[in-house]
Design a protein around this motif. Sequence first.
Motif, mmCIF file in Angstrom:
data_model
loop_
_atom_site.group_PDB
_atom_site.id
_atom_site.type_symbol
_atom_site.label_atom_id
_atom_site.label_comp_id
_atom_site.label_asym_id
_atom_site.label_seq_id
_atom_site.Cartn_x
_atom_site.Cartn_y
_atom_site.Cartn_z
ATOM 1 N N SER A 35 0.835 -1.216 -0.020
ATOM 2 C CA SER A 35 -0.123 -0.025 0.005
ATOM 3 C C SER A 35 0.727 1.206 0.038
ATOM 4 O O SER A 35 0.448 2.237 -0.798
ATOM 5 N N THR A 39 0.230 3.466 -3.234
ATOM 6 C CA THR A 39 -0.715 4.679 -3.036
ATOM 7 C C THR A 39 0.323 5.953 -3.290
ATOM 8 O O THR A 39 1.430 5.906 -2.888
ATOM 9 N N ASN A 388 -4.969 5.061 -7.969
ATOM 10 C CA ASN A 388 -3.673 5.150 -7.161
ATOM 11 C C ASN A 388 -2.414 5.509 -7.819
ATOM 12 O O ASN A 388 -1.783 5.998 -7.175
#
Length: 407
Positions: A35, A39, A388
């Motif tokens: 992540s 991200t 993202n």
Amino acid sequence: MNSHNALFRRGDLAATLNGQLQKIANAVASWDEDSLLSTPERDICGSLEQEFLIEPLALDRAGITMESVTQSVETVRDFDEMVDVDRTVVTVSVPFAGEPRLFDLKPSTRTFTAPSGVVSRGELRLQCVGPVDRDARQVKHDLDSQLDNIEKYVKGSADQVKAYNESAAQKIATEVQARRARILENRNLQEALGYPLRRRPDAATYSVPISRKKIVPRRPAPASEPFRPEPVLDDSHYESALEVLRNQRNQLERSPSISSHLKEEQIRDLLLIGLNSQFEGRAAGEVFNYNGKTDILIREGDRHVFIGECKIWKSPKTITDTLDQLLSYLVWRDTKSALLLFIRSGSPAEIIDKAVAKVREHPNYKRDGQNATDERHDFVFRSKDDPNREIKLAFLPFYLPKPKASG
């Protein structure tokens, strides 16, 4: 004053804020590695800022409201005996903004007289209790004195909180950048070792380092299946490309006798000459990319690291159509782009305002970037293929009016 709660007395503000700063590193460390890499960094920092940044207190004295005046009985000592005395009670509510828990914490700057009140749902309730024969001027003076004292605490608290927020935001950015760098180093080491990993491939990226004179790729060792870094244009070189375009724009605007007769494709070709002289032939025009042809492209190997689109202003719809077109060219790994708008007639300032407004209305618009002038506006967009993935868009307006018809 009645037995309201003491304000700014239950804890120390400096110690509390320092404790919050110490928690940031652990909060960043708790993010899942995939992540953290997939991200956008600004989104990660924004999420952590929502958790750690604190809204300082601010009283709205102009919004004060008053409840009905009431009477009470207060028992006081009169020499050797206790007697009941009638009192007038005036209660006011002061709206405030900010974190209510700050009313419990002592700021470094404070007075000897501790204020008191009741904090409830965005309001601070204060009471003024005194003899029944007091007039309105005396009551108003007492309430203003209470508020002035509280304001001193509020200002001291706000100053400390603002300083903390600046430190917290910087610490968040530093911790996020440092952890992302460590993870990428580890992933590249894993790639170099060549052993298969029991994890899904991630979408981390690395920058293609270039000089102002030449694009030179720097790739890690051959990628193993779990980690395949993709090149993107480094920010400094993205700025270099935009600087070339900006300088050429200025030259064209200063040469109306030449630029006024040029068509869109001819202007584009002149811009490509400047880019190719800067980046040694890595810029190309009308090159197929994804499902369309883009006007200006800088390619690194089989990757496109800068994409620009040129358009003549006709109406606000020009911006919407051009953005849709530009986003359709961009594949998931393309992250740097530019929209070059040629203004042939009308008021440049009014047209730029309309264009910027249309950019912000686009469904893929995410936020404004750093630059916001008549010469350039920066924006951040979401990729149409991967929410993202962030796309940087520089909007550069060119004022190139057509020649006026003679006689």
